[in-house]
Design a protein around this motif. Structure first.
Motif, PDB file in Angstrom:
ATOM      1  N   ALA A   1       0.439  -1.215   0.281  1.00  0.00           N
ATOM      2  CA  ALA A   1       0.145  -0.145   0.385  1.00  0.00           C
ATOM      3  C   ALA A   1       0.807   1.146   0.311  1.00  0.00           C
ATOM      4  O   ALA A   1       2.216   1.384   0.275  1.00  0.00           O
ATOM      5  CB  ALA A   1      -1.244   0.465   1.559  1.00  0.00           C
ATOM      6  N   GLU A   2       0.878   2.428  -0.432  1.00  0.00           N
ATOM      7  CA  GLU A   2       0.581   3.941  -0.483  1.00  0.00           C
ATOM      8  C   GLU A   2       1.738   3.641   1.093  1.00  0.00           C
ATOM      9  O   GLU A   2       1.649   4.029   1.809  1.00  0.00           O
ATOM     10  CB  GLU A   2      -0.012   4.742  -0.728  1.00  0.00           C
ATOM     11  CG  GLU A   2       0.623   6.170  -0.354  1.00  0.00           C
ATOM     12  CD  GLU A   2       1.085   6.279  -2.157  1.00  0.00           C
ATOM     13  OE1 GLU A   2       2.484   6.591  -2.505  1.00  0.00           O
ATOM     14  OE2 GLU A   2       0.714   5.241  -2.853  1.00  0.00           O
TER      15      GLU A   2
ATOM     16  N   ARG B   1       5.529  -0.767  -2.220  1.00  0.00           N
ATOM     17  CA  ARG B   1       5.532  -0.054  -2.637  1.00  0.00           C
ATOM     18  C   ARG B   1       6.428   1.253  -3.132  1.00  0.00           C
ATOM     19  O   ARG B   1       6.882   2.024  -3.719  1.00  0.00           O
ATOM     20  CB  ARG B   1       3.825   0.785  -1.963  1.00  0.00           C
ATOM     21  CG  ARG B   1       3.735   2.967  -2.767  1.00  0.00           C
ATOM     22  CD  ARG B   1       3.125   2.468  -4.000  1.00  0.00           C
ATOM     23  NE  ARG B   1       1.723   0.914  -4.259  1.00  0.00           N
ATOM     24  CZ  ARG B   1       1.170   2.417  -4.337  1.00  0.00           C
ATOM     25  NH1 ARG B   1       0.977   3.307  -4.229  1.00  0.00           N
ATOM     26  NH2 ARG B   1       0.249   1.471  -4.207  1.00  0.00           N
ATOM     27  N   LEU B   2       7.027   1.229  -1.264  1.00  0.00           N
ATOM     28  CA  LEU B   2       8.458   2.206  -1.997  1.00  0.00           C
ATOM     29  C   LEU B   2       9.587   2.211  -2.254  1.00  0.00           C
ATOM     30  O   LEU B   2      10.186   2.673  -3.517  1.00  0.00           O
ATOM     31  CB  LEU B   2       9.048   2.499  -0.375  1.00  0.00           C
ATOM     32  CG  LEU B   2       8.389   3.469  -0.003  1.00  0.00           C
ATOM     33  CD1 LEU B   2       8.648   3.737   2.300  1.00  0.00           C
ATOM     34  CD2 LEU B   2       7.515   5.483  -0.054  1.00  0.00           C
ATOM     35  N   ASP B   3       9.919   0.505  -2.198  1.00  0.00           N
ATOM     36  CA  ASP B   3      10.602  -0.248  -3.582  1.00  0.00           C
ATOM     37  C   ASP B   3      10.624   0.154  -5.184  1.00  0.00           C
ATOM     38  O   ASP B   3      11.337   0.088  -5.741  1.00  0.00           O
ATOM     39  CB  ASP B   3      11.081  -1.305  -2.789  1.00  0.00           C
ATOM     40  CG  ASP B   3      12.049  -1.581  -1.950  1.00  0.00           C
ATOM     41  OD1 ASP B   3      12.989  -0.563  -1.465  1.00  0.00           O
ATOM     42  OD2 ASP B   3      12.860  -2.460  -1.984  1.00  0.00           O
ATOM     43  N   ILE B   4       9.438  -0.590  -5.102  1.00  0.00           N
ATOM     44  CA  ILE B   4       8.814  -0.365  -6.528  1.00  0.00           C
ATOM     45  C   ILE B   4       9.126   1.524  -7.393  1.00  0.00           C
ATOM     46  O   ILE B   4       9.859   1.776  -8.453  1.00  0.00           O
ATOM     47  CB  ILE B   4       8.002  -0.393  -7.104  1.00  0.00           C
ATOM     48  CG1 ILE B   4       7.699  -1.063  -8.838  1.00  0.00           C
ATOM     49  CG2 ILE B   4       6.582   0.298  -6.297  1.00  0.00           C
ATOM     50  CD1 ILE B   4       6.402  -1.485  -9.208  1.00  0.00           C
ATOM     51  N   ASP B   5       8.601   2.167  -5.964  1.00  0.00           N
ATOM     52  CA  ASP B   5       8.818   3.938  -6.959  1.00  0.00           C
ATOM     53  C   ASP B   5      10.307   4.199  -6.990  1.00  0.00           C
ATOM     54  O   ASP B   5      10.818   4.754  -7.754  1.00  0.00           O
ATOM     55  CB  ASP B   5       8.260   4.570  -5.140  1.00  0.00           C
ATOM     56  CG  ASP B   5       6.413   4.576  -5.345  1.00  0.00           C
ATOM     57  OD1 ASP B   5       6.412   4.122  -6.538  1.00  0.00           O
ATOM     58  OD2 ASP B   5       6.079   5.330  -4.414  1.00  0.00           O
TER      59      ASP B   5
END
Length: 466
Positions: A448-449, A454-458
């Protein structure tokens, strides 16, 4: 559309970054990289999914949770389906001493012929983008021509658990923290899980991993934090962006087994499936049938042979069950047997499913964790014994149905009966289910946000867009 037409079309379009996805030729790998394609394309990054004609068709047919041909944010996924030399599509051998599906080995070597068309695709795409990114899975020799592409860079996809990978580098890294001695003693050797012929194939491919600029894992820190830390000592740059599979699943397949599940009470059914690379002997199938029936538990059993290299040719073996068995369990309402491809994500997401007897392929483990369904582990080969150890000993979200240490022994019906009862009806099973539900919540928070995945794919998308 032909390769030349596709290339001409791409030549008129410019993109900041383009990703080329090159999967290994087996169902679990095709599935993971197709899900990864969906994730990357959601950032408006074009993805080119490269495979053989047969395997591309297989990947699109079996994907669950979304439609790769119609979902709006996945219209940026383009499939390249190349022919390769013919190979024998042999039936699996249920009598083999080592249960790795060696009948698939000819297709592994055949897919190496993709090197030339992949090199041509890279040369066509290169002028249309600032950076051309290749993500490859276990077959780095196919993408070795990336070194001739001035704006190209390659990243290895790790289709296995971080636990499996870290267990092999742990000794060479001086036993860093993350794997305690008790667990280390239980880790099976690589040679015990693969045939010499497969090891030879893998060793030849590993020589080409020098092209990698980083590693991508289909896992998250909620599941494997200490083992990712061990892997980070080898991979200077890595991203854990899983699980790739959808977190929420709608019933879209219309499969008859879902109608049967709709009639059952919550957490009452054990789902039994051993994946696409496993074939049981007739004797073991009969023992399993008796054990499931004697458990008194509701069950949904996917009974099919391992895939052929070409899943669209040849008939599967007709499995012989005890006399009138199938009719009896269906009349009594105890169970249902599925002999074709089953919608596993939809089954695991169903409220009636309360347990999963599994071969412990990494896809199946992640899907079960995501949906909060505890496991009865029955590992067969490859990474599966490691995954079972992770599930049972490290995470404590499963129980043993088949002990890897006794893999050469027939699993008796009484042992199967007891395992099912333990998972589905005992106090210990209930505690395991509670832990699995908590782990499922943690995993969903990770994607989730603001979550770790999520932080790693960002970060990965920002890295390839740099």
């Amino acid at each position: 559309m032909s390769f030349e037409d596709e290339g001409e079309k791409q030549a008129t379009q410019s993109h900041e970054v383009i990703v080329v996805m090159v999967p290994f030729p087996a169902q679990g790998h095709l599935n993971q990289l197709l899900h990864l394609s969906r994730l990357i394309s959601s950032y408006n990054v074009p993805v080119h999914y490269v495979s053989t004609t047969i395997l591309s068709r297989q990947a699109k047919l079996r994907v669950q949770g979304w439609d790769p041909l119609s979902t709006p944010n996945t219209m940026m996924i383009k499939f390249h389906e190349f022919p390769v030399p013919a190979f024998p599509s042999l039936p699996p051998n249920p009598q083999t001493a080592v249960e790795f599906p060696s009948h698939l080995l000819p297709s592994f070597y055949s897919v190496l012929h993709l090197r030339k068309p992949v090199a041509k695709l890279l040369s066509v795409l290169s002028p249309t983008t600032k950076r051309l990114v290749i993500i490859y899975d276990a077959v780095p020799s196919i993408i070795q021509d990336v070194v001739t592409i001035p704006n190209g860079e390659a990243y290895s996809f790790q289709p296995l658990s971080a636990f499996r990978i870290s267990s092999y580098v742990w000794e060479t890294m001086g036993r860093p923290q993350g794997i305690d001695d008790h667990i280390a003693k239980l880790v099976p050797s690589r040679a015990s899980t693969l045939t010499p012929q497969v090891m030879e194939f893998i060793n030849k491919q590993e020589a080409h991993n020098k092209y990698s600029s980083g590693a991508i894992f289909n896992t998250c820190r909620a599941i494997e934090a200490p083992f990712l830390d061990v892997c980070a000592k080898v991979n200077s740059r890595q991203w854990a962006i899983g699980p790739f599979n959808p977190m929420e699943v709608c019933k879209t397949s219309g499969h008859k087994c879902l109608e049967w599940l709709d009639k059952q009470i919550p957490n009452s059914v054990i789902y039994v499936s051993f994946g696409s690379t496993t074939t049981l002997t007739d004797e073991q199938i009969k023992k399993l049938a008796v054990g499931l029936e004697n458990s008194g538990q509701k069950f949904l059993w996917v009974l099919r042979d391992a895939d052929r290299a070409d899943i669209f040719v040849g008939d599967g073996r007709a499995h012989e069950l005890p006399k009138e068995y199938e009719e009896r369990i269906e009349v009594n309402g105890q169970g249902i047997i599925v002999r074709d491809w089953a919608p596993q994500l939809e089954i695991l997401a169903h409220t009636s499913t309360g347990g999963f007897m599994s071969h412990c392929g990494w896809n199946s483990c992640l899907e079960s964790i995501t949906m909060g369904v505890p496991l009865a582990t029955w590992p067969m080969h490859s990474d599966q014994p490691h995954n079972a150890l992770l599930i049972n000993v490290v995470l404590k979200v499963g129980i043993v149905a088949r002990d890897w240490m006794h893999r050469d022994d027939l699993v008796e019906s009484l042992a199967i009966e007891n395992a099912v009862k333990k998972l589905m009806t005992s106090g210990e099973g209930e505690e395991i289910r509670k832990r699995m539900l908590e782990l499922s919540k943690a995993v969903k928070r990770s994607v989730a946000e603001g979550g770790d995945s999520r932080l790693d794919i960002d970060d990965f998308i920002a890295h390839i867009r740099r």
